[in-house]
Scaffold this motif. Structure first.
Motif, PDB file in Angstrom:
ATOM      1  N   PHE A   6      33.884  24.857  -7.729  1.00 56.26           N
ATOM      2  CA  PHE A   6      33.547  23.441  -8.095  1.00 56.26           C
ATOM      3  C   PHE A   6      34.006  22.799  -9.162  1.00 56.26           C
ATOM      4  N   SER A   7      34.861  21.987  -9.121  1.00 53.68           N
ATOM      5  CA  SER A   7      35.570  21.286 -10.143  1.00 53.68           C
ATOM      6  C   SER A   7      35.257  19.845 -10.622  1.00 53.68           C
ATOM      7  N   GLY A   8      35.287  19.438 -11.813  1.00 52.23           N
ATOM      8  CA  GLY A   8      35.520  17.977 -12.124  1.00 52.23           C
ATOM      9  C   GLY A   8      36.911  17.732 -12.265  1.00 52.23           C
ATOM     10  N   THR A   9      36.917  16.613 -12.482  1.00 56.32           N
ATOM     11  CA  THR A   9      38.469  15.961 -12.485  1.00 56.32           C
ATOM     12  C   THR A   9      38.976  15.825 -14.124  1.00 56.32           C
ATOM     13  N   HIS A  10      38.209  16.170 -15.027  1.00 57.18           N
ATOM     14  CA  HIS A  10      38.749  16.140 -16.432  1.00 57.18           C
ATOM     15  C   HIS A  10      39.784  17.150 -16.610  1.00 57.18           C
ATOM     16  N   SER A  11      40.527  17.089 -17.666  1.00 56.03           N
ATOM     17  CA  SER A  11      41.698  18.231 -17.961  1.00 56.03           C
ATOM     18  C   SER A  11      40.974  19.506 -18.205  1.00 56.03           C
ATOM     19  N   ARG A  12      39.892  19.531 -19.021  1.00 59.87           N
ATOM     20  CA  ARG A  12      39.305  20.710 -19.428  1.00 59.87           C
ATOM     21  C   ARG A  12      38.895  21.454 -18.435  1.00 59.87           C
ATOM     22  N   HIS A  13      38.303  20.702 -17.199  1.00 60.77           N
ATOM     23  CA  HIS A  13      38.121  21.285 -15.968  1.00 60.77           C
ATOM     24  C   HIS A  13      39.121  21.965 -15.155  1.00 60.77           C
ATOM     25  N   LEU A  14      40.180  21.186 -15.089  1.00 61.55           N
ATOM     26  CA  LEU A  14      41.385  21.697 -14.249  1.00 61.55           C
ATOM     27  C   LEU A  14      42.021  22.715 -15.010  1.00 61.55           C
ATOM     28  N   PHE A  15      42.098  22.831 -16.265  1.00 62.55           N
ATOM     29  CA  PHE A  15      42.713  23.864 -17.066  1.00 62.55           C
ATOM     30  C   PHE A  15      42.189  25.142 -16.894  1.00 62.55           C
ATOM     31  N   VAL A  16      40.798  25.113 -17.038  1.00 68.55           N
ATOM     32  CA  VAL A  16      40.058  26.430 -16.779  1.00 68.55           C
ATOM     33  C   VAL A  16      40.184  26.930 -15.356  1.00 68.55           C
ATOM     34  N   ASN A  17      39.715  26.066 -14.318  1.00 65.31           N
ATOM     35  CA  ASN A  17      39.882  26.081 -12.929  1.00 65.31           C
ATOM     36  C   ASN A  17      41.144  26.699 -12.377  1.00 65.31           C
ATOM     37  N   LYS A  18      42.236  26.288 -12.928  1.00 62.14           N
ATOM     38  CA  LYS A  18      43.560  26.644 -12.442  1.00 62.14           C
ATOM     39  C   LYS A  18      43.733  28.110 -12.773  1.00 62.14           C
ATOM     40  N   ASP A  25      42.157  34.987  -3.157  1.00 60.65           N
ATOM     41  CA  ASP A  25      43.347  34.930  -2.069  1.00 60.65           C
ATOM     42  C   ASP A  25      42.580  33.584  -1.181  1.00 60.65           C
ATOM     43  N   GLN A  26      41.549  33.481  -0.908  1.00 63.39           N
ATOM     44  CA  GLN A  26      41.013  32.421  -0.198  1.00 63.39           C
ATOM     45  C   GLN A  26      40.128  31.571  -1.033  1.00 63.39           C
ATOM     46  N   VAL A  27      40.487  29.909  -0.962  1.00 61.52           N
ATOM     47  CA  VAL A  27      39.761  29.502  -1.887  1.00 61.52           C
ATOM     48  C   VAL A  27      39.264  27.867  -0.904  1.00 61.52           C
ATOM     49  N   LEU A  28      38.042  27.562  -1.392  1.00 60.23           N
ATOM     50  CA  LEU A  28      37.676  26.151  -1.014  1.00 60.23           C
ATOM     51  C   LEU A  28      37.186  25.371  -2.247  1.00 60.23           C
ATOM     52  N   VAL A  29      38.011  24.299  -2.391  1.00 60.40           N
ATOM     53  CA  VAL A  29      37.700  23.593  -3.771  1.00 60.40           C
ATOM     54  C   VAL A  29      36.758  22.288  -3.508  1.00 60.40           C
ATOM     55  N   ILE A  30      35.804  22.184  -4.276  1.00 58.49           N
ATOM     56  CA  ILE A  30      34.857  21.173  -4.044  1.00 58.49           C
ATOM     57  C   ILE A  30      35.227  20.149  -5.497  1.00 58.49           C
ATOM     58  N   VAL A  31      35.905  19.128  -5.385  1.00 61.35           N
ATOM     59  CA  VAL A  31      36.177  18.216  -6.558  1.00 61.35           C
ATOM     60  C   VAL A  31      35.191  17.229  -6.541  1.00 61.35           C
ATOM     61  N   MET A  32      34.525  17.198  -7.816  1.00 64.09           N
ATOM     62  CA  MET A  32      33.728  15.646  -7.822  1.00 64.09           C
ATOM     63  C   MET A  32      34.410  14.983  -8.888  1.00 64.09           C
ATOM     64  N   GLU A  33      34.544  13.561  -8.623  1.00 65.23           N
ATOM     65  CA  GLU A  33      35.240  12.543  -9.183  1.00 65.23           C
ATOM     66  C   GLU A  33      34.139  12.442 -10.514  1.00 65.23           C
ATOM     67  N   ARG A  34      34.585  12.661 -11.907  1.00 60.57           N
ATOM     68  CA  ARG A  34      33.796  12.496 -12.954  1.00 60.57           C
ATOM     69  C   ARG A  34      34.181  10.954 -13.657  1.00 60.57           C
ATOM     70  N   GLU A  35      33.439  10.777 -14.613  1.00 64.29           N
ATOM     71  CA  GLU A  35      33.496   9.383 -15.295  1.00 64.29           C
ATOM     72  C   GLU A  35      34.824   9.205 -15.877  1.00 64.29           C
ATOM     73  N   VAL A 112      30.749  19.702 -12.658  1.00 66.09           N
ATOM     74  CA  VAL A 112      30.348  19.055 -11.743  1.00 66.09           C
ATOM     75  C   VAL A 112      28.935  18.946 -12.101  1.00 66.09           C
ATOM     76  N   LEU A 113      28.207  18.001 -11.692  1.00 71.06           N
ATOM     77  CA  LEU A 113      26.608  17.598 -11.903  1.00 71.06           C
ATOM     78  C   LEU A 113      25.772  18.883 -11.314  1.00 71.06           C
ATOM     79  N   LEU A 114      24.711  18.718 -11.747  1.00 72.94           N
ATOM     80  CA  LEU A 114      23.460  19.686 -11.169  1.00 72.94           C
ATOM     81  C   LEU A 114      23.773  19.982  -9.630  1.00 72.94           C
ATOM     82  N   ILE A 115      23.799  21.102  -9.369  1.00 71.74           N
ATOM     83  CA  ILE A 115      24.070  21.609  -7.819  1.00 71.74           C
ATOM     84  C   ILE A 115      22.406  22.055  -7.491  1.00 71.74           C
ATOM     85  N   LEU A 116      21.878  21.190  -6.419  1.00 68.14           N
ATOM     86  CA  LEU A 116      20.656  21.276  -5.751  1.00 68.14           C
ATOM     87  C   LEU A 116      20.690  21.438  -4.509  1.00 68.14           C
ATOM     88  N   ASP A 117      19.447  22.051  -3.685  1.00 70.26           N
ATOM     89  CA  ASP A 117      19.465  21.951  -2.097  1.00 70.26           C
ATOM     90  C   ASP A 117      19.648  20.669  -1.662  1.00 70.26           C
TER      91      ASP A 117
END
Length: 190
Positions: A6-18, A25-35, A112-117
Motif C-alpha cells: 500500500f503506497s501513498g503518492t508523495h515522494s517520501r512514500h515512493l522513495f521508501v516503497n521503491k 518477486d511477486q507484487v500487487l501495489v495499491i496506490v492511494m492518491e494523497r492530498e 495511506v489512510l487507516l485500513i479497516l474492514d
C-alpha cells in the motif's frame, strides 16, 4: 514471496516503497492518491499566518525534492500490477476481493489512510505499517511536526508496527530516530 504494498503518492512514500519492492518477486501495489503537497491556505488565517503557512510547505517541498528526487507513481510502479484508489475506495469489498485473489504472504503499508474492514480482515498475518512518528507519543497526522511544536525534537522518528483497527496502535516491531545535529530544521529532520 508475494508482497501486497500500500503506497501513498508523495515522494517520501515512493522513495521508501521503491526500496521495499526490490525484496519481493511477486507484487500487487495499491496506490492511494494523497492530498496536494501544497495545501490550500485556509482563508481564516491572518496575513502573517498565511505567509508562514506558505513558507512551511514551500520549504518542505524543496527539502523533499532535494532528498527524494522527482519521483512519480508511473515510474516507480510501472513494472508491477497496480490498483489506484481514492481515499474513499480504500476499504471496499471490491478491493478486499482483489487482495484475496492475489493471496499475499506479506503486506507493507506506507502513505495511506487507516485500513479497516473489509480490507483489514483479508490481509496476511504479517502486515507492517511504516508510521512517520514515534508511537505511542505521536500518533495520527502531522507526527513529525508536533514534536517541534512542543519543543520535543527527540520524539521525531519512525515506527514500524503491526496494524490493527486503531490508528498507529499495533504491536511495535521497530523504531528509529534521526541523529539530531545543531542547525537541523524541521524538514531536514523529517
Amino acid at each position: 514471496m508475494k508482497l501486497l504494498l500500500f503506497s501513498g503518492t508523495h515522494s517520501r512514500h515512493l522513495f521508501v516503497n521503491k526500496e521495499i519492492l526490490k525484496l519481493f518477486d511477486q507484487v500487487l501495489v495499491i496506490v492511494m492518491e494523497r492530498e496536494e503537497l501544497m495545501p490550500e491556505v485556509p482563508s481564516s488565517l491572518t496575513n502573517r499566518d498565511k505567509e508562514l503557512f506558505i513558507k512551511h510547505f514551500n520549504n518542505r517541498n524543496k527539502v523533499e525534492l532535494s532528498t527524494y528526487g522527482d519521483l512519480n507513481v508511473k515510474s516507480v510502479f510501472s513494472q508491477y500490477e497496480t490498483i489506484n484508489v481514492s481515499s474513499n475506495k480504500l476499504n471496499t469489498n471490491e478491493l478486499a476481493n482483489k487482495i484475496k485473489e492475489f493471496n499475499p504472504d506479506f503486506c507493507f503499508i506506507f502513505g495511506v489512510l487507516l485500513i479497516l474492514d473489509p480490507v483489514l480482515s483479508v490481509l496476511p498475518q504479517n502486515k507492517i505499517n511504516l508510521h512517520l512518528g514515534l508511537s505511542p507519543w505521536y500518533r495520527g497526522a502531522a507526527t513529525l511536526y508536533w514534536p517541534f511544536y512542543f519543543l520535543q525534537p527527540q520524539f521525531c522518528g519512525v515506527t514500524f508496527h503491526q496494524i490493527n483497527k486503531e490508528a498507529d496502535a499495533g504491536e511495535i516491531v521497530h523504531q528509529c530516530v534521526p541523529k539530531l545535529e545543531m542547525g537541523d530544521r524541521i524538514h531536514e529532520v523529517a
